[in-house]
Scaffold this active site. Structure first.
Site, PDB file in Angstrom:
ATOM      1  N   CYS A 159      42.330  89.876  -4.536  1.00 26.14           N
ATOM      2  CA  CYS A 159      41.164  89.579  -5.370  1.00 26.14           C
ATOM      3  C   CYS A 159      40.932  90.621  -6.453  1.00 26.14           C
ATOM      4  CB  CYS A 159      39.934  89.393  -4.510  1.00 26.14           C
ATOM      5  SG  CYS A 159      39.971  87.783  -3.716  1.00 26.14           S
TER       6      CYS A 159
HETATM    7  N1  COA Z   1      29.806  75.524  10.237  1.00 23.60           N
HETATM    8  C1  COA Z   1      28.873  75.804  11.191  1.00 23.60           C
HETATM    9  N2  COA Z   1      28.885  76.939  11.934  1.00 23.60           N
HETATM   10  C2  COA Z   1      29.887  77.802  11.709  1.00 23.60           C
HETATM   11  C3  COA Z   1      30.889  77.572  10.753  1.00 23.60           C
HETATM   12  C4  COA Z   1      30.826  76.372  10.010  1.00 23.60           C
HETATM   13  N3  COA Z   1      31.734  76.094   9.074  1.00 23.60           N
HETATM   14  N4  COA Z   1      31.747  78.613  10.745  1.00 23.60           N
HETATM   15  C5  COA Z   1      31.293  79.484  11.678  1.00 23.60           C
HETATM   16  N5  COA Z   1      30.169  78.981  12.275  1.00 23.60           N
HETATM   17  C6  COA Z   1      29.365  79.624  13.324  1.00 23.60           C
HETATM   18  C7  COA Z   1      30.238  80.486  14.218  1.00 23.60           C
HETATM   19  O1  COA Z   1      30.804  79.721  15.264  1.00 23.60           O
HETATM   20  C8  COA Z   1      29.252  81.521  14.713  1.00 23.60           C
HETATM   21  O2  COA Z   1      28.507  80.959  15.766  1.00 23.60           O
HETATM   22  P1  COA Z   1      28.096  81.855  17.068  1.00 23.60           P
HETATM   23  O3  COA Z   1      27.201  82.928  16.508  1.00 23.60           O
HETATM   24  O4  COA Z   1      27.428  80.872  17.921  1.00 23.60           O
HETATM   25  O5  COA Z   1      29.384  82.401  17.589  1.00 23.60           O
HETATM   26  C9  COA Z   1      28.285  81.710  13.550  1.00 23.60           C
HETATM   27  O6  COA Z   1      28.415  80.523  12.739  1.00 23.60           O
HETATM   28  C10 COA Z   1      28.612  82.924  12.708  1.00 23.60           C
HETATM   29  O7  COA Z   1      30.014  82.900  12.334  1.00 23.60           O
HETATM   30  P2  COA Z   1      30.714  84.024  11.490  1.00 23.60           P
HETATM   31  O8  COA Z   1      32.130  83.648  11.221  1.00 23.60           O
HETATM   32  O9  COA Z   1      30.480  85.329  12.178  1.00 23.60           O
HETATM   33  O10 COA Z   1      29.892  83.886  10.144  1.00 23.60           O
HETATM   34  P3  COA Z   1      29.491  84.958   9.073  1.00 23.60           P
HETATM   35  O11 COA Z   1      28.019  85.019   9.023  1.00 23.60           O
HETATM   36  O12 COA Z   1      30.255  86.228   9.205  1.00 23.60           O
HETATM   37  O13 COA Z   1      29.972  84.245   7.715  1.00 23.60           O
HETATM   38  C11 COA Z   1      31.767  84.441   6.133  1.00 23.60           C
HETATM   39  C12 COA Z   1      31.326  83.960   7.517  1.00 23.60           C
HETATM   40  C13 COA Z   1      33.248  84.204   5.954  1.00 23.60           C
HETATM   41  C14 COA Z   1      30.997  83.619   5.098  1.00 23.60           C
HETATM   42  C15 COA Z   1      31.416  85.929   5.978  1.00 23.60           C
HETATM   43  O14 COA Z   1      31.922  86.668   7.066  1.00 23.60           O
HETATM   44  C16 COA Z   1      31.940  86.513   4.710  1.00 23.60           C
HETATM   45  O15 COA Z   1      31.648  86.097   3.618  1.00 23.60           O
HETATM   46  N6  COA Z   1      32.703  87.571   4.783  1.00 23.60           N
HETATM   47  C17 COA Z   1      33.173  88.253   3.589  1.00 23.60           C
HETATM   48  C18 COA Z   1      34.603  88.062   3.382  1.00 23.60           C
HETATM   49  C19 COA Z   1      35.019  87.029   2.375  1.00 23.60           C
HETATM   50  O16 COA Z   1      34.338  86.134   1.988  1.00 23.60           O
HETATM   51  N7  COA Z   1      36.250  87.164   1.963  1.00 23.60           N
HETATM   52  C20 COA Z   1      36.867  86.231   1.127  1.00 23.60           C
HETATM   53  C21 COA Z   1      38.092  86.789   0.563  1.00 23.60           C
HETATM   54  S1  COA Z   1      37.743  88.014  -0.657  1.00 23.60           S
END
Ligand code: COA
Length: 375
Positions: A159
């Site tokens: 990125c």
């Molecule tokens: N729909 C509904 N629920 C979902 C889901 C979806 N698509 N994906 C995950 N969940 C649930 C998970 O099962 C988890 O549930 P639990 O708490 O009961 O276990 C909960 O939502 C949280 O999941 P998690 O993966 O920990 O979400 P998050 O808040 O970390 O958000 C990202 C995920 C990817 C948006 C976030 O981690 C992020 O933006 N990270 C930065 C990295 C990035 O974007 N990089 C891209 C490349 S540069």
């Protein structure tokens, strides 16, 4: 507050004289995306009897990422629960390749804004998180397509490929290796995603952005002088795509999902927020500026909360949407194009002598920033 005299007078002697954004026509909303994904999950459960598979929701996607929709090259394959991959026809070698076409579409807009034509360009630097082939370099195909002179090359830096490409272009101009550089960032990201994976199926979108960079003596008023640049990398396995020319050499793993984008999203969030905030703060401080003296932060667009936290750490308070604009609600994460698209779409209103910082952070980890001042 820093006094005016403490601000550095250093400059790279180069400036961004034009920018252009292009995106494919199809909009894919979170609701459409989830309808197809959830149908795929129901069919998987019926087919395999697996009990661990869960459906996705538009509410989670918007809350976790800030993304509402994205532009995509193809919807037909993405909305087909039996396919879950974009349909992008292979092209004959005589035809402009699809990623070069993305680059040319944005380049035309940037060149027009700079008041230049393809013949004026004598360097093309193409940066993208995914390159559709190994060689010949896509930049050389773009160079030929726009009628440019000189030379071209591709860079790969996750990125930070776009900020890296802009910095490489500025350096080439500075040492006199070129007079008019075109930076092109064709991010056709939908081809590298795992559309069957709930944690990441919503993240990316397709778009292309281009910058024209010239020495300041050739720049028109209103251009953005590049005062200083900064790059940093630190090894991490947390964002990775193992697709490559050795993929076919191990038949036991060649179709594994690690040959698509995958990440530990939580870890990325935790690692990158402090790293990016310090990186940007250090850059601004090294120039003798207070963070509040920078009118705009054009940040990499991966996640809304991540951007808000980084901007807050840099400024010591919440940033307004004007100070740190977002484009990811409309575009999704466009990989390395994000900070450049934010710049291209949110710079017109700033006054002469306003400062701005363009900054990226992503796979590698890799970081890049450009400190700019409006002429
Ligand atoms: N729909 C509904 N629920 C979902 C889901 C979806 N698509 N994906 C995950 N969940 C649930 C998970 O099962 C988890 O549930 P639990 O708490 O009961 O276990 C909960 O939502 C949280 O999941 P998690 O993966 O920990 O979400 P998050 O808040 O970390 O958000 C990202 C995920 C990817 C948006 C976030 O981690 C992020 O933006 N990270 C930065 C990295 C990035 O974007 N990089 C891209 C490349 S540069």
């Amino acid at each position: 507050m820093a006094s005016r005299s403490m601000i550095s007078s250093a400059t790279t002697g180069t400036a961004i004289t034009g920018s252009g954004v292009w995106h494919p026509a199809h909009v894919l909303t979170n609701a459409e995306l989830c309808d197809a994904f959830n149908e795929f999950i129901r069919r998987e459960i019926a087919r395999t009897g697996r009990t661990d598979l869960k459906e996705s929701t538009p509410e989670f996607i918007e809350k976790a990422s800030g993304i509402k929709a994205r532009y995509v090259e193809d919807k037909s394959g993405l909305l087909d629960p039996e396919r879950m991959c974009p349909n992008i026809p292979d092209r004959p070698e005589e035809q402009l390749s699809v990623q070069a076409e993305y680059a040319v579409n944005a380049a035309k807009i940037a060149l027009a804004q700079a008041g230049r034509t393809g013949e004026d360009v004598d360097l093309v630097v193409l940066g993208a998180s995914n390159l559709q082939r190994l060689y010949p370099a896509l930049a050389i195909e773009v160079q030929d397509a726009i009628g440019a002179r000189g030379y071209g090359f591709d860079i790969s830096l996750g990125c930070s490929a776009a900020t890296g490409a802009a910095i490489m272009a500025s350096q080439a101009l500075r040492v006199g290796q070129a007079t008019c550089a075109l930076v092109v960032v064709p991010e056709l990201t939908t081809g590298h995603m795992n559309w069957r994976e709930r944690d990441s199926h919503f993240i990316f979108g397709d778009a292309s952005v281009a910058l024209v960079i010239e020495r300041t003596e050739r720049a028109h008023p209103g251009s953005w002088e590049i005062l200083s640049t900064q790059m940093l990398s630190k090894w991490s396995n947390n964002i990775r795509n193992n697709q490559g020319y050795l993929t076919r050499c191990d038949p036991t793993t060649e179709h594994d999902v690690d040959k698509l984008f995958h990440q530990r999203g939580r870890s990325v969030f935790k690692d990158v927020v402090p790293m990016a905030a310090k990186f940007i703060s250090d850059h601004v401080a090294a120039y003798g500026l207070q963070p509040s003296q920078v009118s705009r932060y054009w940040l990499h667009q991966a996640n809304q909360s991540m951007n808000e936290l980084i901007a807050k750490r840099v400024l010591g308070r919440e940033a307004t949407r004007e100070e740190a604009p977002l484009i990811l609600d409309e575009y999704g994460n466009t990989a390395s194009a994000g900070s450049l698209i934010a710049f291209a779409k949110h710079q017109e209103d700033l006054a002469t002598n306003a400062y701005g910082v363009m900054a990226s952070f992503g796979a590698g980890y890799s970081l890049g920033s450009l400190l700019l001042r409006r002429t």
